[in-house]
Design a protein around this motif. Structure first.
Motif, short mmCIF file in Angstrom:
data_model
loop_
_atom_site.label_atom_id
_atom_site.label_comp_id
_atom_site.label_asym_id
_atom_site.label_seq_id
_atom_site.Cartn_x
_atom_site.Cartn_y
_atom_site.Cartn_z
N GLU A 108 0.84 -1.04 0.25
CA GLU A 108 -0.01 -0.12 -0.03
C GLU A 108 0.81 1.15 0.11
O GLU A 108 0.46 2.28 -0.57
CB GLU A 108 -1.06 0.04 1.33
CG GLU A 108 -1.90 -1.33 1.12
CD GLU A 108 -3.00 -0.83 0.07
OE1 GLU A 108 -3.35 0.41 -0.38
OE2 GLU A 108 -3.38 -1.90 -0.67
N LEU A 109 1.82 1.18 0.52
CA LEU A 109 2.88 2.47 0.75
C LEU A 109 3.33 2.77 -0.58
O LEU A 109 3.48 3.83 -1.15
CB LEU A 109 3.96 2.10 1.79
CG LEU A 109 4.83 3.32 1.85
CD1 LEU A 109 3.99 4.25 2.70
CD2 LEU A 109 6.11 2.95 2.92
N MET A 110 3.74 1.56 -1.22
CA MET A 110 4.35 1.73 -2.70
C MET A 110 3.05 2.16 -3.83
O MET A 110 3.44 3.25 -4.51
CB MET A 110 4.82 0.46 -3.19
CG MET A 110 6.10 -0.17 -2.58
SD MET A 110 6.72 -1.48 -3.20
CE MET A 110 5.65 -2.81 -3.22
N LEU A 111 1.96 1.83 -3.63
CA LEU A 111 0.97 2.41 -4.54
C LEU A 111 0.75 4.02 -4.03
O LEU A 111 0.36 4.68 -4.90
CB LEU A 111 -0.44 1.54 -4.25
CG LEU A 111 -0.46 0.11 -4.80
CD1 LEU A 111 -1.70 -0.36 -4.29
CD2 LEU A 111 -0.39 0.23 -6.22
N ASN A 112 0.63 4.20 -2.87
CA ASN A 112 0.71 5.58 -2.26
C ASN A 112 1.70 6.53 -2.89
O ASN A 112 1.52 7.69 -3.44
CB ASN A 112 0.57 5.70 -0.95
CG ASN A 112 -0.79 5.38 -0.32
OD1 ASN A 112 -1.91 5.48 -1.18
ND2 ASN A 112 -1.06 4.83 0.83
N ALA A 113 2.90 6.02 -2.77
CA ALA A 113 4.05 6.59 -3.45
C ALA A 113 3.95 6.88 -5.19
O ALA A 113 4.12 8.07 -5.62
CB ALA A 113 5.41 6.01 -3.49
N VAL A 114 3.21 5.91 -5.59
CA VAL A 114 3.17 6.13 -7.28
C VAL A 114 1.88 7.04 -7.25
O VAL A 114 1.79 8.11 -8.19
CB VAL A 114 2.80 4.73 -7.98
CG1 VAL A 114 2.23 5.02 -9.14
CG2 VAL A 114 3.97 3.70 -7.87
N ASN A 115 0.95 7.08 -6.47
CA ASN A 115 -0.23 7.94 -6.45
C ASN A 115 0.09 9.61 -6.29
O ASN A 115 -0.27 10.34 -6.98
CB ASN A 115 -1.18 7.63 -5.77
CG ASN A 115 -2.19 6.40 -5.99
OD1 ASN A 115 -1.91 6.27 -7.10
ND2 ASN A 115 -2.65 5.95 -5.09
N LEU A 116 1.28 9.55 -5.44
CA LEU A 116 1.73 10.97 -5.16
C LEU A 116 2.33 11.58 -6.24
O LEU A 116 2.27 12.82 -6.68
CB LEU A 116 2.59 10.82 -4.07
CG LEU A 116 3.52 12.20 -3.68
CD1 LEU A 116 2.52 13.11 -3.08
CD2 LEU A 116 4.58 11.99 -2.56
N LEU A 117 3.16 10.88 -6.96
CA LEU A 117 3.78 11.29 -8.18
C LEU A 117 2.81 11.63 -9.44
O LEU A 117 2.81 12.68 -9.91
CB LEU A 117 4.73 10.07 -8.75
CG LEU A 117 6.28 10.27 -8.67
CD1 LEU A 117 7.01 9.21 -9.02
CD2 LEU A 117 6.77 11.45 -8.44
N LEU A 118 1.69 10.74 -9.52
CA LEU A 118 0.69 10.93 -10.31
C LEU A 118 0.02 12.32 -10.13
O LEU A 118 -0.15 13.11 -11.43
CB LEU A 118 -0.37 9.75 -10.56
CG LEU A 118 0.34 8.27 -11.23
CD1 LEU A 118 -0.75 7.41 -10.96
CD2 LEU A 118 0.47 8.73 -12.78
N VAL A 119 -0.48 12.72 -9.21
CA VAL A 119 -1.01 13.68 -8.57
C VAL A 119 0.02 15.15 -8.97
O VAL A 119 -0.43 16.01 -9.47
CB VAL A 119 -1.64 13.77 -7.20
CG1 VAL A 119 -2.02 14.87 -7.00
CG2 VAL A 119 -2.66 12.60 -7.14
N ALA A 120 1.14 14.72 -8.58
CA ALA A 120 2.08 16.09 -8.82
C ALA A 120 2.37 16.38 -10.21
O ALA A 120 2.40 17.46 -10.44
CB ALA A 120 3.42 15.78 -8.13
N PHE A 121 2.59 15.21 -11.02
CA PHE A 121 2.67 15.35 -12.28
C PHE A 121 1.34 16.10 -13.14
O PHE A 121 1.31 16.99 -14.01
CB PHE A 121 3.00 14.27 -13.10
CG PHE A 121 4.66 14.10 -12.85
CD1 PHE A 121 5.61 14.80 -13.58
CD2 PHE A 121 5.08 12.84 -12.44
CE1 PHE A 121 6.89 14.78 -13.30
CE2 PHE A 121 6.49 12.66 -12.22
CZ PHE A 121 7.34 13.47 -12.85
N ALA A 122 0.18 15.60 -12.58
CA ALA A 122 -0.94 16.08 -13.31
C ALA A 122 -1.12 17.55 -12.84
O ALA A 122 -1.75 18.28 -13.52
CB ALA A 122 -2.41 15.21 -12.69
#
Length: 106
Positions: free
Chosen positions: A42-56
């Motif tokens: 779950e921590l890895m999924l949240n790290a990827v989600n953080l990047l997706l939101v930042a780039f968006a």
């Protein structure tokens, strides 16, 4: 807005996400407790989600945020299935240790 995401440089998001993802990978590789392994995933999924939101936010495109929504829905389903597996595993072996699963084969 192209260089800075709401006052925070994009590099900081990348560094934070890399650190969180690395902690998650270490948790999956080195821990034997199934609950800790699921938390690390779950921590890895949240790290990827953080990047997706930042780039968006950087590019002004909402498609990254929509993809995060679907990723969170899949993660919620994964948690439900994972917890069900953990409950069955605990009922059979009275432990959540991954090494005990080898004993359930035979």
């Amino acid at each position: 807005m192209s260089e800075v995401v709401r006052g925070i440089p994009l590099n900081w998001f990348i560094i934070l996400s890399s650190i969180l993802f690395s902690i998650g990978v270490m948790g999956v590789l080195f821990r034997r407790n199934a609950i800790i392994i699921f938390m690390s995933v779950e921590l890895m999924l949240n790290a990827v989600n953080l990047l997706l939101v930042a780039f968006a936010a950087k590019w002004g495109d909402a498609s990254g945020q929509v993809f995060v929504f679907f990723t969170m829905a899949v993660a919620a389903a994964e948690v439900a299935v994972g917890l069900a597996i953990l409950v069955v595993m605990y009922r059979n072996s009275k432990s959540t240790d991954i090494d005990v699963l080898n004993k359930l084969k035979g």
